[in-house]
Design a protein around this motif. Structure first.
Motif, PDB file in Angstrom:
ATOM      1  N   PHE A  44       0.829  -1.207   0.000  1.00  8.74           N
ATOM      2  CA  PHE A  44       0.000   0.000   0.000  1.00  8.74           C
ATOM      3  C   PHE A  44       0.864   1.258   0.000  1.00  8.74           C
ATOM      4  O   PHE A  44       0.533   2.247  -0.666  1.00  8.74           O
ATOM      5  CB  PHE A  44      -0.979   0.006   1.175  1.00  8.74           C
ATOM      6  CG  PHE A  44      -2.134  -0.941   1.003  1.00  8.74           C
ATOM      7  CD1 PHE A  44      -2.967  -0.864  -0.105  1.00  8.74           C
ATOM      8  CD2 PHE A  44      -2.387  -1.912   1.954  1.00  8.74           C
ATOM      9  CE1 PHE A  44      -4.034  -1.735  -0.272  1.00  8.74           C
ATOM     10  CE2 PHE A  44      -3.456  -2.787   1.804  1.00  8.74           C
ATOM     11  CZ  PHE A  44      -4.275  -2.699   0.687  1.00  8.74           C
ATOM     12  N   LEU A  45       1.976   1.242   0.725  1.00  8.52           N
ATOM     13  CA  LEU A  45       2.892   2.392   0.710  1.00  8.52           C
ATOM     14  C   LEU A  45       3.471   2.608  -0.683  1.00  8.52           C
ATOM     15  O   LEU A  45       3.561   3.744  -1.155  1.00  8.52           O
ATOM     16  CB  LEU A  45       4.017   2.197   1.734  1.00  8.52           C
ATOM     17  CG  LEU A  45       3.605   2.293   3.198  1.00  8.52           C
ATOM     18  CD1 LEU A  45       4.769   1.887   4.104  1.00  8.52           C
ATOM     19  CD2 LEU A  45       3.142   3.699   3.532  1.00  8.52           C
ATOM     20  N   LEU A  47       2.087   1.687  -3.497  1.00  4.91           N
ATOM     21  CA  LEU A  47       0.990   2.122  -4.358  1.00  4.91           C
ATOM     22  C   LEU A  47       0.647   3.594  -4.155  1.00  4.91           C
ATOM     23  O   LEU A  47       0.249   4.279  -5.095  1.00  4.91           O
ATOM     24  CB  LEU A  47      -0.247   1.259  -4.114  1.00  4.91           C
ATOM     25  CG  LEU A  47      -0.155  -0.153  -4.693  1.00  4.91           C
ATOM     26  CD1 LEU A  47      -1.138  -1.079  -4.000  1.00  4.91           C
ATOM     27  CD2 LEU A  47      -0.400  -0.119  -6.181  1.00  4.91           C
ATOM     28  N   SER A  48       0.819   4.088  -2.937  1.00  7.54           N
ATOM     29  CA  SER A  48       0.491   5.488  -2.671  1.00  7.54           C
ATOM     30  C   SER A  48       1.575   6.446  -3.165  1.00  7.54           C
ATOM     31  O   SER A  48       1.305   7.617  -3.394  1.00  7.54           O
ATOM     32  CB  SER A  48       0.231   5.714  -1.185  1.00  7.54           C
ATOM     33  OG  SER A  48       1.414   5.556  -0.440  1.00  7.54           O
ATOM     34  N   SER A  49       2.791   5.950  -3.353  1.00  7.53           N
ATOM     35  CA  SER A  49       3.876   6.850  -3.732  1.00  7.53           C
ATOM     36  C   SER A  49       4.460   6.590  -5.126  1.00  7.53           C
ATOM     37  O   SER A  49       5.350   7.314  -5.554  1.00  7.53           O
ATOM     38  CB  SER A  49       4.989   6.794  -2.689  1.00  7.53           C
ATOM     39  OG  SER A  49       5.496   5.492  -2.578  1.00  7.53           O
ATOM     40  N   ARG A  51       3.622   5.165  -9.396  1.00  7.31           N
ATOM     41  CA  ARG A  51       2.662   4.781 -10.429  1.00  7.31           C
ATOM     42  C   ARG A  51       2.891   3.304 -10.720  1.00  7.31           C
ATOM     43  O   ARG A  51       3.941   2.916 -11.225  1.00  7.31           O
ATOM     44  CB  ARG A  51       2.876   5.605 -11.698  1.00  7.31           C
ATOM     45  CG  ARG A  51       1.846   5.310 -12.787  1.00  7.31           C
ATOM     46  CD  ARG A  51       2.215   5.994 -14.098  1.00  7.31           C
ATOM     47  NE  ARG A  51       3.494   5.583 -14.622  1.00  7.31           N
ATOM     48  CZ  ARG A  51       3.703   4.452 -15.315  1.00  7.31           C
ATOM     49  NH1 ARG A  51       2.730   3.617 -15.540  1.00  7.31           N
ATOM     50  NH2 ARG A  51       4.907   4.169 -15.765  1.00  7.31           N
ATOM     51  N   SER A  76     -10.675   0.622  -3.481  1.00  5.19           N
ATOM     52  CA  SER A  76     -10.139   1.983  -3.457  1.00  5.19           C
ATOM     53  C   SER A  76     -10.238   2.625  -4.839  1.00  5.19           C
ATOM     54  O   SER A  76      -9.887   2.006  -5.851  1.00  5.19           O
ATOM     55  CB  SER A  76      -8.680   1.943  -3.018  1.00  5.19           C
ATOM     56  OG  SER A  76      -8.046   3.182  -3.256  1.00  5.19           O
ATOM     57  N   HIS A  78      -8.406   4.890  -6.005  1.00  8.08           N
ATOM     58  CA  HIS A  78      -7.047   5.113  -6.498  1.00  8.08           C
ATOM     59  C   HIS A  78      -6.469   3.880  -7.190  1.00  8.08           C
ATOM     60  O   HIS A  78      -5.687   4.003  -8.129  1.00  8.08           O
ATOM     61  CB  HIS A  78      -6.148   5.540  -5.331  1.00  8.08           C
ATOM     62  CG  HIS A  78      -4.708   5.696  -5.673  1.00  8.08           C
ATOM     63  ND1 HIS A  78      -4.250   6.720  -6.478  1.00  8.08           N
ATOM     64  CD2 HIS A  78      -3.629   4.964  -5.352  1.00  8.08           C
ATOM     65  CE1 HIS A  78      -2.939   6.592  -6.617  1.00  8.08           C
ATOM     66  NE2 HIS A  78      -2.542   5.548  -5.948  1.00  8.08           N
ATOM     67  N   THR A  79      -6.872   2.685  -6.750  1.00  8.58           N
ATOM     68  CA  THR A  79      -6.251   1.463  -7.264  1.00  8.58           C
ATOM     69  C   THR A  79      -7.215   0.506  -7.972  1.00  8.58           C
ATOM     70  O   THR A  79      -6.839  -0.613  -8.288  1.00  8.58           O
ATOM     71  CB  THR A  79      -5.553   0.698  -6.119  1.00  8.58           C
ATOM     72  OG1 THR A  79      -6.505   0.433  -5.087  1.00  8.58           O
ATOM     73  CG2 THR A  79      -4.387   1.461  -5.567  1.00  8.58           C
TER      74      THR A  79
END
Length: 80
Positions: A44-45, A47-49, A51, A76, A78-79
């Motif tokens: 998850f980290l 994926l958040s930072s 592409r 989510s 975002h994903t």
């Protein structure tokens, strides 16, 4: 045809380093950038930072099953 400007990014999520190394070696010829995560939290980290174009994960992860991880990814915006 379309030429990609950037190499695709693939996130390998597996609690066993050897498995990640084998996957990386197997897929190394496809011209992708590989990121790695040992567990769902690290994934998850990443994926958040970053592409990420594709996530490959093991069904058995430390702390959270791979199936639950995939459910959370799909839930989510975002994903999805």
């Amino acid at each position: 045809f379309t030429v990609l400007d950037v190499e695709p990014s693939i996130l390998l999520v597996d609690g066993v380093e050897l498995n990640r190394r084998v996957l990386k070696a197997t897929l190394s010829g496809i011209g992708a950038n590989f990121l790695e995560a040992n567990n769902a939290i690290e994934a998850f980290l990443n994926l958040s930072s970053n592409r990420i174009d594709l996530v490959i994960c093991d069904a058995v992860l430390p702390g959270m099953s791979g199936l639950e991880f995939c459910r959370q990814l799909k839930s989510s915006r975002h994903t999805q």
